[in-house]
Design an enzyme around this catalytic site. Sequence first.
Site, PDB file in Angstrom:
ATOM      1  N   GLY A 266      48.285  30.299  56.998  1.00  0.00           N
ATOM      2  CA  GLY A 266      48.128  29.967  58.407  1.00  0.00           C
ATOM      3  C   GLY A 266      48.739  28.645  58.820  1.00  0.00           C
ATOM      4  O   GLY A 266      48.309  28.068  59.822  1.00  0.00           O
TER       5      GLY A 266
ATOM      6  N   GLU B  16      40.756  51.860  29.465  1.00  0.00           N
ATOM      7  CA  GLU B  16      40.021  51.306  30.604  1.00  0.00           C
ATOM      8  C   GLU B  16      38.524  51.190  30.295  1.00  0.00           C
ATOM      9  O   GLU B  16      37.870  50.236  30.741  1.00  0.00           O
ATOM     10  CB  GLU B  16      40.239  52.178  31.852  1.00  0.00           C
ATOM     11  CG  GLU B  16      41.694  52.307  32.283  1.00  0.00           C
ATOM     12  CD  GLU B  16      42.340  50.965  32.547  1.00  0.00           C
ATOM     13  OE1 GLU B  16      41.621  49.995  32.873  1.00  0.00           O
ATOM     14  OE2 GLU B  16      43.572  50.869  32.425  1.00  0.00           O
TER      15      GLU B  16
END
Length: 717
Positions: free
Chosen positions: A242, A461
């Site tokens: 920003g 996993e």
Amino acid sequence: MNNRNNNKNGGGGPKMPRFNTTWLYTLVIIILLVFFFTNGGGFLASGGEQQKSGYTQFKEYVSKGYASKIVINKNNSTLKMYVHAKNIRDVFGKPASETGEDPYVSVEFGDTGELESFLNTQIDAGTLSEYGYENKSGSGFMTFLFNFGPIILLVLVWLFVFSRMGGGAGGGSGIFSVGKSKARMYEKGGDVGVTFKDVAGQEGAKQEIKEIVDFLKNPRKYTELGGKIPRGALLVGPPGTGKTLLAKAVAGEAGVPFFSMSGSDFVEMFVGVGASRVRDLFRQAKEKSPCIIFIDEIDAVGRARANHASLGGNDERENTLNALLTEMDGFGTNSGVIILAATNRADMLDKALLRAGRFDRQIHVDLPDLQERKEIFFVHLRPLKIDATLDIDYLARQTPGFSGADIANVCNEAALIAARHNSRTVGNQDFLDGVDRIIGGLEKKTKVMTAAEKRAIALHEAGHATVSWFCEHANPLVKVSIVPRGQALGAAWYLPEERQITTKEQMLDEVCALLGGRAAEALFTGHISTGAMNDLERATKSAFGMIAYAGMSDRLPNICYYNNQEYQFQRPYSETTAKIIDDEVLKLVNEQFERAKQLLTEHKEGHNRLAELLISREVIFAEDVEKIFGKRPWVSRTEEIIAENNKLKEEEERETGIKLNLENMPDEVRRAQSEYLAQVKKDKAAEKAARENGGISDEEPDKETVGASQKAEEDKA
């Protein structure tokens, strides 16, 4: 926008169309082509029809007496036979009214002597009255064009190039405006349409920026105490946080002229143009002072100058930087001109540019934390039709490390996914799918895998999930998936902890969790694969940082070899130290790999159940892992922070006696609720005072107040 253009077009009058020189060049080229293909425009001078004919046909026309006169051009070996009016139909096949005046036949011949002999014979026979000569080789214009045409064409091309290059420069167009500044000037904040209300989070950065704006609006408040306005402020931070948005907010609220341009606008192929644009920019700014100059991506022009000539620095860029340094804080004065700049590479900027007097402040615009991400979500959720059950707190926890631009992208992706599913509102799952889409990529459910490959991925996993579940400082698990996304065949999703400081034990647990997949492959499949490449890369980098930068090694304790010099090609340690670092990194990784294998061996049955569940369902969540292994005995840092915030909130609610949830309410609702709370506190204080005085007050309460309180209590219920 340029100030001069504003003055010309101001006053409400109609804007005059700008002449485009491209049409002029096009017209000139067309005229030249016409003259070239028509022999210098000869067709404009002659009104009669022209027809080509062979030499034998020409002799026949002359023998029949059709020729009124003949004009011979020896240089071109051509002749023109003009035809009698009465014989026009015999030669051209049309009446004289359609051929115009003096139609002729054009003929090419070979030997001039033979032609003259034939024509003399025809004159003696009475079929030809006369013939003459015309020795022009061509148009004089064409001769001039062939001699000077290339030079004229080169000049026209250069004029066209310079006019196009200078067309975007402020103040005009053409070759003389190349050195003019390209900055856009905003006289009024309404032209930008962004204020500080549109910037969520970054309270510290906004406070410093607001102080500069307040100084421009109320300078006496500071000058009375002897304070001076800062010369410049540098916005530093990662991409997407920003910085440019803060500059737009300054332009929207400053109330003074605001010049905006990019650092690359100073860079040009011509020598001296960059320095000239710097001087022109500050000249315009001094005329409009007090004002603000914003230079976005200043590292394009402010990169550190080379210390050695052998490195081959860019002399033109360095001259531009020297001009910028002189204008910012040189012999002259720039009172009332404030410089704002933004960059995500402050380490590359020249030290002379960063010193006090040029950039007095460096404002760090960091990645938003948990509360700031929540505020940013509120800003980007305004245009969306969200579901009433949307949990913004959970979304903020799910997006650690996301910048404001990333969060805006998440909201947009969620809206697109909801529209793809034909939903009327954007729900919680749409946002989670948007986060997964941005982090992991698009799902590839059509990718074909064999049963062995699918089982290997599930074991890998499940190894990550099992090891991280039993590591105290590992990030809390969210879900595990073996659905391919992007380049990954599977992934374990965590809720990363946002720690202010990180201990050695926490980093070791993270490395151990990363190696859980490779350890599961080695234990339960008997072979290892390339599927753990990303895990190994992250684990190695983390281990190297612990040893070389954080001083977390037994053999190299309390030593940091970090070096941020980009152009230094020599390492800040010796070859012997490099060997020690490599040995320590290898030792650390191997220790955590053995630790991961030990954890998997201890919980072999649970890991196997988890892998089978993954194969059957493809996606499992933390609740499924908790059913297999039981609840984790450790509380995450995020949960501790949330519990502390809830505790503070409950204390505030206990003091007021009313439960508040105003985060999603508009300003009008918050104001009304605040007025209601004030009235409730006042009533309670009056009641307490009446009891202390030994009785209830004689004054009868207002019926409207009682009715409003009852209605508010009903609304609350």
